[in-house]
Design a protein around this motif. Sequence first.
Motif, PDB file in Angstrom:
ATOM      1  N   LEU A  47      10.634   1.801  -6.692  1.00  0.00           N
ATOM      2  CA  LEU A  47      10.188   0.452  -6.349  1.00  0.00           C
ATOM      3  C   LEU A  47       9.227   0.471  -5.164  1.00  0.00           C
ATOM      4  CD1 LEU A  47      13.544  -1.523  -6.790  1.00  0.00           C
ATOM      5  CD2 LEU A  47      11.523  -1.623  -8.265  1.00  0.00           C
ATOM      6  N   VAL A  48       9.516   1.338  -4.196  1.00  0.00           N
ATOM      7  CA  VAL A  48       8.599   1.475  -3.054  1.00  0.00           C
ATOM      8  C   VAL A  48       7.254   1.998  -3.531  1.00  0.00           C
ATOM      9  CG1 VAL A  48       8.180   2.640  -0.861  1.00  0.00           C
ATOM     10  CG2 VAL A  48      10.481   1.830  -1.418  1.00  0.00           C
ATOM     11  N   LEU A  49       7.278   3.017  -4.405  1.00  0.00           N
ATOM     12  CA  LEU A  49       6.037   3.591  -4.912  1.00  0.00           C
ATOM     13  C   LEU A  49       5.228   2.559  -5.688  1.00  0.00           C
ATOM     14  CD1 LEU A  49       4.170   5.995  -5.424  1.00  0.00           C
ATOM     15  CD2 LEU A  49       5.570   6.552  -7.431  1.00  0.00           C
ATOM     16  N   ILE A  50       5.890   1.793  -6.547  1.00  0.00           N
ATOM     17  CA  ILE A  50       5.193   0.760  -7.319  1.00  0.00           C
ATOM     18  C   ILE A  50       4.562  -0.268  -6.387  1.00  0.00           C
ATOM     19  CG2 ILE A  50       5.542  -1.168  -8.914  1.00  0.00           C
ATOM     20  CD1 ILE A  50       7.686   0.571 -10.291  1.00  0.00           C
ATOM     21  N   SER A  51       5.279  -0.637  -5.332  1.00  0.00           N
ATOM     22  CA  SER A  51       4.762  -1.622  -4.379  1.00  0.00           C
ATOM     23  C   SER A  51       3.509  -1.108  -3.685  1.00  0.00           C
ATOM     24  CB  SER A  51       5.835  -1.963  -3.342  1.00  0.00           C
ATOM     25  OG  SER A  51       7.002  -2.458  -3.965  1.00  0.00           O
ATOM     26  N   LEU A  52       3.561   0.123  -3.188  1.00  0.00           N
ATOM     27  CA  LEU A  52       2.397   0.691  -2.510  1.00  0.00           C
ATOM     28  C   LEU A  52       1.257   0.956  -3.485  1.00  0.00           C
ATOM     29  CD1 LEU A  52       4.094   3.192  -0.025  1.00  0.00           C
ATOM     30  CD2 LEU A  52       3.191   0.916   0.447  1.00  0.00           C
ATOM     31  N   LEU A  53       1.595   1.391  -4.698  1.00  0.00           N
ATOM     32  CA  LEU A  53       0.572   1.631  -5.715  1.00  0.00           C
ATOM     33  C   LEU A  53      -0.154   0.340  -6.063  1.00  0.00           C
ATOM     34  CD1 LEU A  53      -0.499   3.994  -7.432  1.00  0.00           C
ATOM     35  CD2 LEU A  53       1.120   3.322  -9.215  1.00  0.00           C
TER      36      LEU A  53
ATOM     37  N   VAL B 127      -2.549  -0.519  -3.216  1.00  0.00           N
ATOM     38  CA  VAL B 127      -3.757   0.304  -3.209  1.00  0.00           C
ATOM     39  C   VAL B 127      -4.669  -0.049  -4.380  1.00  0.00           C
ATOM     40  CG1 VAL B 127      -4.630   2.658  -3.474  1.00  0.00           C
ATOM     41  CG2 VAL B 127      -2.692   2.205  -1.965  1.00  0.00           C
ATOM     42  N   ALA B 128      -4.089  -0.212  -5.578  1.00  0.00           N
ATOM     43  CA  ALA B 128      -4.889  -0.432  -6.785  1.00  0.00           C
ATOM     44  C   ALA B 128      -5.504  -1.825  -6.836  1.00  0.00           C
ATOM     45  CB  ALA B 128      -4.025  -0.208  -8.020  1.00  0.00           C
TER      46      ALA B 128
ATOM     47  N   LEU C  86      -1.080   7.642  -5.235  1.00  0.00           N
ATOM     48  CA  LEU C  86      -1.856   6.575  -4.602  1.00  0.00           C
ATOM     49  C   LEU C  86      -3.346   6.908  -4.658  1.00  0.00           C
ATOM     50  CD1 LEU C  86       0.283   5.669  -1.441  1.00  0.00           C
ATOM     51  CD2 LEU C  86       0.255   4.566  -3.672  1.00  0.00           C
ATOM     52  N   GLY C  87      -3.686   8.167  -4.360  1.00  0.00           N
ATOM     53  CA  GLY C  87      -5.079   8.575  -4.444  1.00  0.00           C
ATOM     54  C   GLY C  87      -5.607   8.526  -5.864  1.00  0.00           C
ATOM     55  N   GLY C  88      -4.768   8.861  -6.838  1.00  0.00           N
ATOM     56  CA  GLY C  88      -5.180   8.859  -8.232  1.00  0.00           C
ATOM     57  C   GLY C  88      -5.117   7.511  -8.909  1.00  0.00           C
TER      58      GLY C  88
ATOM     59  N   PRO D 222      -5.470  12.183   0.543  1.00  0.00           N
ATOM     60  CA  PRO D 222      -4.419  11.679   1.452  1.00  0.00           C
ATOM     61  C   PRO D 222      -3.424  12.747   1.867  1.00  0.00           C
ATOM     62  CG  PRO D 222      -4.082  10.866  -0.792  1.00  0.00           C
ATOM     63  CD  PRO D 222      -5.429  11.497  -0.767  1.00  0.00           C
ATOM     64  N   ILE D 223      -3.210  13.749   1.019  1.00  0.00           N
ATOM     65  CA  ILE D 223      -2.302  14.843   1.366  1.00  0.00           C
ATOM     66  C   ILE D 223      -2.878  15.675   2.505  1.00  0.00           C
ATOM     67  CG2 ILE D 223      -1.283  16.986   0.518  1.00  0.00           C
ATOM     68  CD1 ILE D 223      -1.029  15.658  -2.212  1.00  0.00           C
TER      69      ILE D 223
END
Length: 486
Positions: free
Chosen positions: A23-29, A32-33, A149-151, A393-394
């Motif tokens: 859920l955190v990843l989806i939120s940040l994605l 960004v997107a 996130l970068g992709g 970002p890495i």
Amino acid sequence: MSHTETAPQPTEEGTGFGMRHALVLISLLWAVALNPIVVLLTGNAQAQIAIHFRTTEIVWFTQAGALVGTFVLPFAVKAAALYGKKRVLVVVAAFGLVGDLIAALSTNYSMLLVGRTIAGIYGAAAAVAYATARDVFPRRLVGPASALLGGSIGIVALGGPFLSGWLLDTWGFHGALWFMVVSTALCVVILVAFVPESPVREEQSRMDWIGGLLLGAGLTAIVYSIGQGTDWGWTSGTFFAYMGGGLLALMVFVLAERRIEHPLFPASLMTRRQVWAVFLATAVGSAATYAVGTDTQLLALMPKIPTVSDGLGWTATHNAWVTSPLSLIIIATAIATGVLARRFDARILLATGGVLAAVGYGLGSHLHHTAAQLIIMGVVSGPGAGLIVAVAPIMIIEAVSPKEQALANGAQALMMGIVQAIFTTLTFSLMARGGKIMHGTQFYRDSGFTNGFWLAAGGSAAAALLVLLIPKPGRLDQAEVGQAAS
């Protein structure tokens, strides 16, 4: 002096995202997107808007928000370091929502521009979201999350054209404007609900308002002058006034930052070779990748007119289907990059991406006349483009400390914006060579599209060579991460 509360690192068992981290990843994605989605929608809607409002100043519909985003970015990343990354993400998203609402409800072009200008504040969200990922994921997930996130460009490139065509064909530009409202509102909600706040702070620092004004104004003037250089003329007084004013502001900024107690971007950060070399290599590689998108889109959508235009004359939907394999490859490569970065030197990944992209775009300079040829180019260049955008970002995580993360992501975003503006302008200039203007419209010949692909190939190759400037970084598995993960 900064203050960092480091929570115990979660165990390394398991490799997947649990529900909470997903859920955190989806939120940040989503955060960004949303920026590239808005860029795509506004770009495709501007023709309808120009006709509806009968304006000759349609350039400001897309440019007003971009310039505001450039101006606000230094303040946003500094505020994230001072007051918390989640807090700043929510604030800029809320400004974006207000701007989107004003634009969607506008009854005249001036009101529409006011809305898009306010919404431009959201442009700072991506840099803060990248920095947030370092703090909210445990060590085993930081690489995969940051790479995804970068992709996200691949995700947008895959679904964006279909979404844009559906909205504009079904509801017109109002459909696109209201989609932005709903999307930004959802972004605010999920950021508040699912993203934890980072405990990393610069507690004994404060906002550098003068530095922010000088840096923001200087970079905005430079980006604007580059974007308008073709129309103004590269030797015109207007161009030199904006470019000179921007450069002067940056010179004053550098001098002022040496004298104040709490600079916007500490000299200890910006003068380290480990940092500026990463900024430079990733900015050039990413700019080349974005520039080739401009070339390919115009090639596909411009009409085929003998002796005038050598475009392929496709519909936007047909072009979306042809480019979908490339988008899928970028997404898959981004996922793989997050895993590979834990095992291999990130410099090798970036150099490999630059070489693959250069070969692919070089191939495309000759083979770009049919759908099959463009798909072949995408198959070759796609892994390279995916590596470049995902590893950036890495590499910043490996180069800076947690307290510097937000500032570093912001500085990279600023450099990337300038380099992208330069590459985009060069792309249009090279494509226009040998082209023709008819009824006020610029058309391009095959030699122009070839020039655009060669520019992207050269930029990708340059990114691979610039990797040689980067000192050996710390390993991703050794970076301090996950302060808010537990």
